[in-house]
Design a protein around this motif. Sequence first.
Motif, PDB file in Angstrom:
ATOM      1  N   PHE A 267       0.812  -1.211   0.000  1.00  0.00           N
ATOM      2  CA  PHE A 267       0.000   0.000   0.000  1.00  0.00           C
ATOM      3  C   PHE A 267       0.842   1.255   0.000  1.00  0.00           C
ATOM      4  N   GLU A 268       2.110   1.096  -0.314  1.00  0.00           N
ATOM      5  CA  GLU A 268       3.034   2.204  -0.530  1.00  0.00           C
ATOM      6  C   GLU A 268       3.453   2.912   0.745  1.00  0.00           C
ATOM      7  N   SER A 269       2.821   2.555   1.874  1.00  0.00           N
ATOM      8  CA  SER A 269       3.243   3.194   3.107  1.00  0.00           C
ATOM      9  C   SER A 269       4.437   2.442   3.664  1.00  0.00           C
ATOM     10  N   VAL A 270       5.238   3.157   4.405  1.00  0.00           N
ATOM     11  CA  VAL A 270       6.421   2.553   4.985  1.00  0.00           C
ATOM     12  C   VAL A 270       6.273   2.576   6.495  1.00  0.00           C
ATOM     13  N   GLY A 271       6.533   1.463   7.122  1.00  0.00           N
ATOM     14  CA  GLY A 271       6.479   1.431   8.575  1.00  0.00           C
ATOM     15  C   GLY A 271       5.096   1.084   9.067  1.00  0.00           C
ATOM     16  N   GLN A 272       4.970   1.009  10.391  1.00  0.00           N
ATOM     17  CA  GLN A 272       3.707   0.627  10.998  1.00  0.00           C
ATOM     18  C   GLN A 272       3.240   1.729  11.925  1.00  0.00           C
ATOM     19  N   GLY A 273       2.074   1.513  12.465  1.00  0.00           N
ATOM     20  CA  GLY A 273       1.571   2.494  13.410  1.00  0.00           C
ATOM     21  C   GLY A 273       0.151   2.186  13.775  1.00  0.00           C
ATOM     22  N   VAL A 274      -0.367   2.935  14.706  1.00  0.00           N
ATOM     23  CA  VAL A 274      -1.745   2.773  15.150  1.00  0.00           C
ATOM     24  C   VAL A 274      -2.599   3.696  14.290  1.00  0.00           C
ATOM     25  N   ALA A 275      -3.478   3.094  13.503  1.00  0.00           N
ATOM     26  CA  ALA A 275      -4.254   3.901  12.566  1.00  0.00           C
ATOM     27  C   ALA A 275      -5.463   4.512  13.252  1.00  0.00           C
ATOM     28  N   ARG A 276      -5.807   5.713  12.810  1.00  0.00           N
ATOM     29  CA  ARG A 276      -7.019   6.349  13.323  1.00  0.00           C
ATOM     30  C   ARG A 276      -7.739   7.009  12.170  1.00  0.00           C
ATOM     31  N   THR A 277      -8.865   6.450  11.779  1.00  0.00           N
ATOM     32  CA  THR A 277      -9.532   6.987  10.595  1.00  0.00           C
ATOM     33  C   THR A 277     -11.038   7.162  10.776  1.00  0.00           C
ATOM     34  N   GLN A 278     -11.588   6.874  11.920  1.00  0.00           N
ATOM     35  CA  GLN A 278     -13.038   6.869  12.064  1.00  0.00           C
ATOM     36  C   GLN A 278     -13.610   8.285  11.991  1.00  0.00           C
ATOM     37  N   VAL A 279     -14.861   8.385  11.518  1.00  0.00           N
ATOM     38  CA  VAL A 279     -15.468   9.704  11.425  1.00  0.00           C
ATOM     39  C   VAL A 279     -16.260  10.038  12.687  1.00  0.00           C
ATOM     40  N   ALA A 280     -17.020   9.066  13.233  1.00  0.00           N
ATOM     41  CA  ALA A 280     -17.726   9.345  14.483  1.00  0.00           C
ATOM     42  C   ALA A 280     -16.674   9.489  15.566  1.00  0.00           C
ATOM     43  N   PRO A 281     -16.608  10.641  16.181  1.00  0.00           N
ATOM     44  CA  PRO A 281     -15.432  10.892  16.995  1.00  0.00           C
ATOM     45  C   PRO A 281     -15.436  10.122  18.303  1.00  0.00           C
ATOM     46  N   ALA A 282     -14.259   9.668  18.679  1.00  0.00           N
ATOM     47  CA  ALA A 282     -14.066   9.154  20.024  1.00  0.00           C
ATOM     48  C   ALA A 282     -14.061  10.345  20.976  1.00  0.00           C
ATOM     49  N   LEU A 283     -14.487  10.109  22.196  1.00  0.00           N
ATOM     50  CA  LEU A 283     -14.567  11.207  23.164  1.00  0.00           C
ATOM     51  C   LEU A 283     -13.658  10.930  24.356  1.00  0.00           C
ATOM     52  N   ASN A 284     -12.987  11.948  24.777  1.00  0.00           N
ATOM     53  CA  ASN A 284     -12.327  11.925  26.074  1.00  0.00           C
ATOM     54  C   ASN A 284     -13.130  12.839  26.997  1.00  0.00           C
ATOM     55  N   ILE A 285     -13.453  12.329  28.172  1.00  0.00           N
ATOM     56  CA  ILE A 285     -14.279  13.114  29.102  1.00  0.00           C
ATOM     57  C   ILE A 285     -13.615  13.071  30.465  1.00  0.00           C
ATOM     58  N   TRP A 286     -13.468  14.232  31.059  1.00  0.00           N
ATOM     59  CA  TRP A 286     -12.942  14.243  32.411  1.00  0.00           C
ATOM     60  C   TRP A 286     -13.665  15.298  33.235  1.00  0.00           C
ATOM     61  N   GLN A 287     -13.462  15.251  34.536  1.00  0.00           N
ATOM     62  CA  GLN A 287     -14.224  16.147  35.400  1.00  0.00           C
ATOM     63  C   GLN A 287     -13.380  16.594  36.586  1.00  0.00           C
ATOM     64  N   ASP A 288     -13.736  17.747  37.101  1.00  0.00           N
ATOM     65  CA  ASP A 288     -13.318  18.113  38.447  1.00  0.00           C
ATOM     66  C   ASP A 288     -14.585  18.366  39.250  1.00  0.00           C
ATOM     67  N   ALA A 289     -14.454  18.949  40.409  1.00  0.00           N
ATOM     68  CA  ALA A 289     -15.620  19.086  41.280  1.00  0.00           C
ATOM     69  C   ALA A 289     -16.733  19.891  40.613  1.00  0.00           C
ATOM     70  N   GLU A 290     -16.345  20.878  39.784  1.00  0.00           N
ATOM     71  CA  GLU A 290     -17.355  21.792  39.253  1.00  0.00           C
ATOM     72  C   GLU A 290     -17.641  21.643  37.766  1.00  0.00           C
ATOM     73  N   THR A 291     -16.729  21.023  37.026  1.00  0.00           N
ATOM     74  CA  THR A 291     -16.806  21.085  35.576  1.00  0.00           C
ATOM     75  C   THR A 291     -16.627  19.710  34.933  1.00  0.00           C
ATOM     76  N   LEU A 292     -17.347  19.516  33.840  1.00  0.00           N
ATOM     77  CA  LEU A 292     -17.125  18.368  32.963  1.00  0.00           C
ATOM     78  C   LEU A 292     -16.490  18.888  31.680  1.00  0.00           C
ATOM     79  N   THR A 293     -15.483  18.187  31.194  1.00  0.00           N
ATOM     80  CA  THR A 293     -14.846  18.592  29.946  1.00  0.00           C
ATOM     81  C   THR A 293     -14.914  17.431  28.964  1.00  0.00           C
ATOM     82  N   VAL A 294     -15.353  17.731  27.748  1.00  0.00           N
ATOM     83  CA  VAL A 294     -15.441  16.726  26.692  1.00  0.00           C
ATOM     84  C   VAL A 294     -14.553  17.172  25.552  1.00  0.00           C
ATOM     85  N   GLU A 295     -13.753  16.245  25.064  1.00  0.00           N
ATOM     86  CA  GLU A 295     -12.886  16.588  23.947  1.00  0.00           C
ATOM     87  C   GLU A 295     -13.087  15.578  22.825  1.00  0.00           C
TER      88      GLU A 295
END
Lengths: 171, 132
Positions: free
Chosen positions: A22-50
């Motif tokens: 496929f003409e690529s060189v080397g390996q790696g962890v691929a990421r191609t999805q369109v529906a986004p993965a979410l990272n979510i974290w919180q502190d006492a007052e706030t929720l953050t979604v990325e």
Amino acid sequence: MLSTMSMLRSFDELSRRLDRAFESVGQGVARTQVAPALNIWQDAETLTVEAELPGFRREDIEILATHDTLTIRGERVRQDPQGAEAARYERSFGRFERSVSFGVPIDPDGISASLRDGVLRITMPKTPEARARRIEVTGELPTGTNPPPAELPETSPKRAGEASNPESSRT
Amino acid sequence: MNTNTTAIQQREHAKHAEVTYRPGADFIEFSDRYEMVFDLPGATADSVSLTIDEGVLTLEASVRRDGDERGPSGDNTWIAREFGVGDFRRRVRIGEDIDDERMTASLTEGVLTVTLPKRAARQARRIEINPS
């Protein structure tokens, strides 16, 4: 142990051969999805979604919030390249929608969102009732190794407005 | 108690996550050039490097972390962790018809577009024979 090593080596070789095809060189962890993965974290007052949304413009993204649920919708449109003779696409395009329930009420008026370098970040304040509270343990101090109560500071100094804020009231 | 331990372990993991991701790419051929398009969310222009060595193009991009945490810090905890934040790296062997001296690239909204012009085609040329 030797067999594991040679197994790893042959797997590595197979991956390399596929990559070469496929003409690529080397390996790696691929990421191609369109529906986004979410990272979510919180502190006492706030929720953050990325979410990673490269190539999305602000107008391509819609954010909806109800009392404890956040919905993100978006669409990445492929700009059809004019005059292309051949193309191989790995990146995904199209619509997505994701909803997340947090189980704690969020204050919809305080939600803010930013899109920078293809990374969407949504910050949501929890409603005052949902915020984590620090509970003071009352009762007798155990005798023995602990210093006598007289040496402890009486109470922390009270700041303006603190009394009206139920979660930080410690008197 | 249990929850706390998990949170701490995840935080440690995040701090030491030295994962490098292989970004998705589109390859498009035009009559006079190729274009490669890479998804590099979180990368900034000064963090991207493109090098060509012996016909292999190497793309590397580092993702900002300092001063703009991409996860919980201090007493904050993860609720969901569905993707890892890491740098990007991908290597692609490029054809010999590419004029790598004239390669250009631009990064916008976390998407890198690399334009690789083809060398000017050597067209058949008729050689006139001058009468002596």
